[in-house]
Design an enzyme around this catalytic site. Structure first.
Site, PDB file in Angstrom:
ATOM      1  N   GLY A 163      32.886  36.327  44.076  1.00  0.00           N
ATOM      2  CA  GLY A 163      34.312  35.969  43.358  1.00  0.00           C
ATOM      3  C   GLY A 163      34.124  36.432  41.926  1.00  0.00           C
ATOM      4  O   GLY A 163      34.718  35.866  41.035  1.00  0.00           O
ATOM      5  N   GLY A 164      33.779  37.566  41.653  1.00  0.00           N
ATOM      6  CA  GLY A 164      33.460  38.338  40.472  1.00  0.00           C
ATOM      7  C   GLY A 164      32.544  38.037  39.591  1.00  0.00           C
ATOM      8  O   GLY A 164      32.337  38.853  38.545  1.00  0.00           O
ATOM      9  N   GLU A 273      37.527  38.345  52.717  1.00  0.00           N
ATOM     10  CA  GLU A 273      38.315  39.198  51.614  1.00  0.00           C
ATOM     11  C   GLU A 273      38.314  40.639  51.706  1.00  0.00           C
ATOM     12  O   GLU A 273      37.031  41.051  51.940  1.00  0.00           O
ATOM     13  CB  GLU A 273      37.578  38.755  50.224  1.00  0.00           C
ATOM     14  CG  GLU A 273      38.250  37.845  49.180  1.00  0.00           C
ATOM     15  CD  GLU A 273      37.567  37.845  47.962  1.00  0.00           C
ATOM     16  OE1 GLU A 273      36.836  36.475  47.885  1.00  0.00           O
ATOM     17  OE2 GLU A 273      37.074  38.721  47.348  1.00  0.00           O
ATOM     18  N   ARG A 290      34.468  28.396  53.024  1.00  0.00           N
ATOM     19  CA  ARG A 290      34.832  27.203  52.660  1.00  0.00           C
ATOM     20  C   ARG A 290      36.349  27.057  52.864  1.00  0.00           C
ATOM     21  O   ARG A 290      37.014  28.110  53.061  1.00  0.00           O
ATOM     22  CB  ARG A 290      34.547  26.969  51.128  1.00  0.00           C
ATOM     23  CG  ARG A 290      35.031  27.815  50.236  1.00  0.00           C
ATOM     24  CD  ARG A 290      34.907  27.807  48.759  1.00  0.00           C
ATOM     25  NE  ARG A 290      35.862  28.523  48.085  1.00  0.00           N
ATOM     26  CZ  ARG A 290      35.566  29.764  47.556  1.00  0.00           C
ATOM     27  NH1 ARG A 290      34.122  30.231  47.883  1.00  0.00           N
ATOM     28  NH2 ARG A 290      36.444  30.697  46.908  1.00  0.00           N
TER      29      ARG A 290
HETATM   30  C1  MV4 Z   1      35.937  45.412  43.443  1.00  0.00           C
HETATM   31  C2  MV4 Z   1      36.688  45.971  42.551  1.00  0.00           C
HETATM   32  C3  MV4 Z   1      37.006  47.504  42.604  1.00  0.00           C
HETATM   33  N1  MV4 Z   1      35.962  47.994  43.250  1.00  0.00           N
HETATM   34  N2  MV4 Z   1      35.070  46.370  44.185  1.00  0.00           N
HETATM   35  C4  MV4 Z   1      36.542  40.889  42.382  1.00  0.00           C
HETATM   36  C5  MV4 Z   1      36.376  39.641  42.919  1.00  0.00           C
HETATM   37  C6  MV4 Z   1      35.512  40.128  44.061  1.00  0.00           C
HETATM   38  N3  MV4 Z   1      35.684  39.426  45.370  1.00  0.00           N
HETATM   39  C7  MV4 Z   1      35.773  41.446  44.354  1.00  0.00           C
HETATM   40  N4  MV4 Z   1      36.338  41.926  42.985  1.00  0.00           N
HETATM   41  C8  MV4 Z   1      36.481  43.154  42.834  1.00  0.00           C
HETATM   42  N5  MV4 Z   1      35.632  44.137  43.559  1.00  0.00           N
HETATM   43  C9  MV4 Z   1      35.079  47.597  44.067  1.00  0.00           C
HETATM   44  N6  MV4 Z   1      34.371  48.452  44.495  1.00  0.00           N
HETATM   45  C10 MV4 Z   1      37.661  45.175  41.917  1.00  0.00           C
HETATM   46  C11 MV4 Z   1      37.345  43.924  41.851  1.00  0.00           C
HETATM   47  C12 MV4 Z   1      38.397  43.081  41.206  1.00  0.00           C
HETATM   48  C13 MV4 Z   1      39.384  42.502  41.752  1.00  0.00           C
HETATM   49  C14 MV4 Z   1      39.829  42.626  43.059  1.00  0.00           C
HETATM   50  C15 MV4 Z   1      40.820  41.641  43.612  1.00  0.00           C
HETATM   51  C16 MV4 Z   1      41.562  41.063  42.626  1.00  0.00           C
HETATM   52  C17 MV4 Z   1      41.226  40.936  41.391  1.00  0.00           C
HETATM   53  C18 MV4 Z   1      40.191  41.672  40.694  1.00  0.00           C
HETATM   54  C19 MV4 Z   1      40.083  41.871  39.458  1.00  0.00           C
HETATM   55  C20 MV4 Z   1      38.913  42.282  38.924  1.00  0.00           C
HETATM   56  C21 MV4 Z   1      38.101  43.095  39.630  1.00  0.00           C
END
Ligand code: MV4
Length: 445
Positions: A163-164, A273, A290
């Protein structure tokens, strides 16, 4: 079916669970901290038990107090909601040890999927596409060689994160050197596990998630997808169902999610996701074991009750519908109304809600535990309400949600209502031009 269950949560999700249980003819026991004595779930549940002080560590996260509450009140099962102990394998195991059914996946599943590096391995075995990247890294040297292989920028992620949380974008080898140790130490203190892995960094992907439900015996259905790209600091702001994708891509992503869930005999509700890039390539990101905050968006377009289904499955019933019975009708948008001030960098606002008026009319659903005179405690997350708008098309859903937000009155604390109106009025949002960086790039926030 169960006769009585414990609702091991607070706020709007506690109320949501009580509502589902009541429709199934199940009695509910609410738990509450001293800060939530006057909360709506306490009033609405059949019984309520105080489980400790306002700080979550002494109440909603306190395993022994929760188990005692369940056993003393004669519950047969425990619904953990989201957050708190909902993805805590130890809690799920303790429930089982005390002959309480944990309404969720098996503890071993929570463990295997909760660890993000281990989830990647399972996804790979199930043939689910992964972001190019590594398995768990045993040190900075391994990190460097993987980063060379996939090319910069890369994203460092904590195995125990999600979740970031515990994520870092890294642009150069020097950066990697520094960030690896930093991030790993941070993960050790935040999650008790320093393990890291890395992925190729994707530029402005969409966040698309698939709602799945498993019977625990290999039977899995999906309820299609939600777009949760509009986030701020990894907090979802606005979600919609279905996401804006070509139907063939939607079908392929859903099939991947079902493949993963079936390969681990998944039981209960889960969300897989994915990140979807500009080329329409999709990559597994993580799985949440969940019910999620945004589940009502899916409920509105499928007309299914996901919380009721969780309870039925936990009670040993088979899936109530086949894949062919799950059909998308129209479009739904959900906004999270938080007690935060969008004019002051979304700082949390606490205090008494002196007056509240919720929107209504066609296609509007409000999930909230808030009432006039309610005091927002400073101890928990700032979610006050979820407003969900359904309409036949996305553009009508946008209009309907805007209309509903203009009807909404919340006096006494600043909320995110005006910010949602700003998103909904944005031309790029209206075109469906949404991706992770939307709020910074299009709204300058
Ligand atoms: C990433 C990404 C870019 N590249 N992975 C944020 C939540 C987590 N579940 C995965 N996330 C991200 N993973 C790679 N390899 C960018 C994010 C991301 C993001 C993803 C979906 C919606 C909003 C976001 C905001 C910041 C970063």
């Amino acid at each position: 079916m169960f006769k009585k269950i414990l609702v091991a949560n607070r706020g709007e999700i506690a109320l949501r669970i009580i509502r589902a249980a009541r429709e199934l003819g199940i009695r509910t026991v609410a738990v509450y901290s001293e800060a939530d004595e006057a909360s709506l779930p306490v009033l609405v549940a059949d019984e309520a038990v105080c489980i400790g002080p306002p700080a979550a560590n002494g109440s909603y996260l306190h395993v022994r107090n929760l188990l005692s509450a369940a056993l003393v009140s004669g519950c047969e099962a425990v619904h953990p909601g989201y957050g708190f102990l909902s993805e805590n394998a130890e809690f799920a195991r303790k429930c089982e040890e005390h002959n309480l059914v944990f309404i969720g996946p098996r503890p071993e599943t929570i463990e295997k999927i909760g660890d993000k590096a281990s989830a990647r391995l399972l996804a790979r075995e199930a043939g689910v596409p992964l972001t190019p990247g590594s398995d768990a890294l045993d040190g900075v040297d391994a990190a460097r060689s993987f980063a060379e292989k996939v090319g910069y920028p890369v994203m460092l992620k904590a195995s125990a994160g999600g979740g970031g949380r515990g994520m870092r974008v890294v642009h150069t080898p020097d950066d990697l050197e520094r960030q690896f140790v930093n991030a790993s130490e941070e993960a050790r203190s935040a999650f008790g596990n320093p393990e890291m892995y890395l992925e190729k960094y994707l530029e402005e992907p969409k966040h698309v998630e698939i709602q799945v439900m498993g019977d625990g015996q290999g039977g899995v259905v999906h309820y299609y997808d939600r777009d949760c790209s509009i986030q701020r600091r990894y907090q979802k702001v606005l979600e919609e169902a279905p996401s804006i994708l070509p139907d063939d891509l939607r079908t392929r992503i859903a099939a991947s999610a079902v493949g993963l869930a079936a390969s681990i005999n998944y039981r209960g509700a889960g969300t897989v996701e994915f990140l979807v890039d500009k080329h329409g390539d999709f990559y597994f990101s993580e799985m949440n074991t969940r019910i999620q905050v945004e589940h009502p968006a899916t409920e509105m377009v499928t007309r299914k009750d996901l919380v009721a289904e969780q309870i039925r499955i936990a009670a040993g019933e088979p899936l109530s519908c086949s894949q062919a019975d799950i059909v998308i009708d129209g479009h739904a948008i959900e906004v999270r109304i938080n007690a935060e001030d969008p004019e002051h960098n979304f700082r949390p606002t606490a205090g008494v809600i002196t007056d509240v008026h919720w929107p209504g009319g066609p296609g509007i659903r409000v999930d909230s535990h808030v009432y006039a005179g309610y005091r927002v405690p400073p101890n928990y997350d700032s979610l006050l309400a979820k407003i969900i708008a359904w309409a036949p098309t996305r553009s009508e859903a946008i209009e309907r949600m805007s209309r509903a937000l203009r009807e909404t009155v919340i006096e006494g604390v600043a909320t995110t209502v005006p910010f949602h109106l700003e998103v909904l009025g944005n031309g790029f949002y209206r075109k469906g031009d949404v991706y992770t960086n939307f709020i910074a790039r299009r709204l300058g926030r």
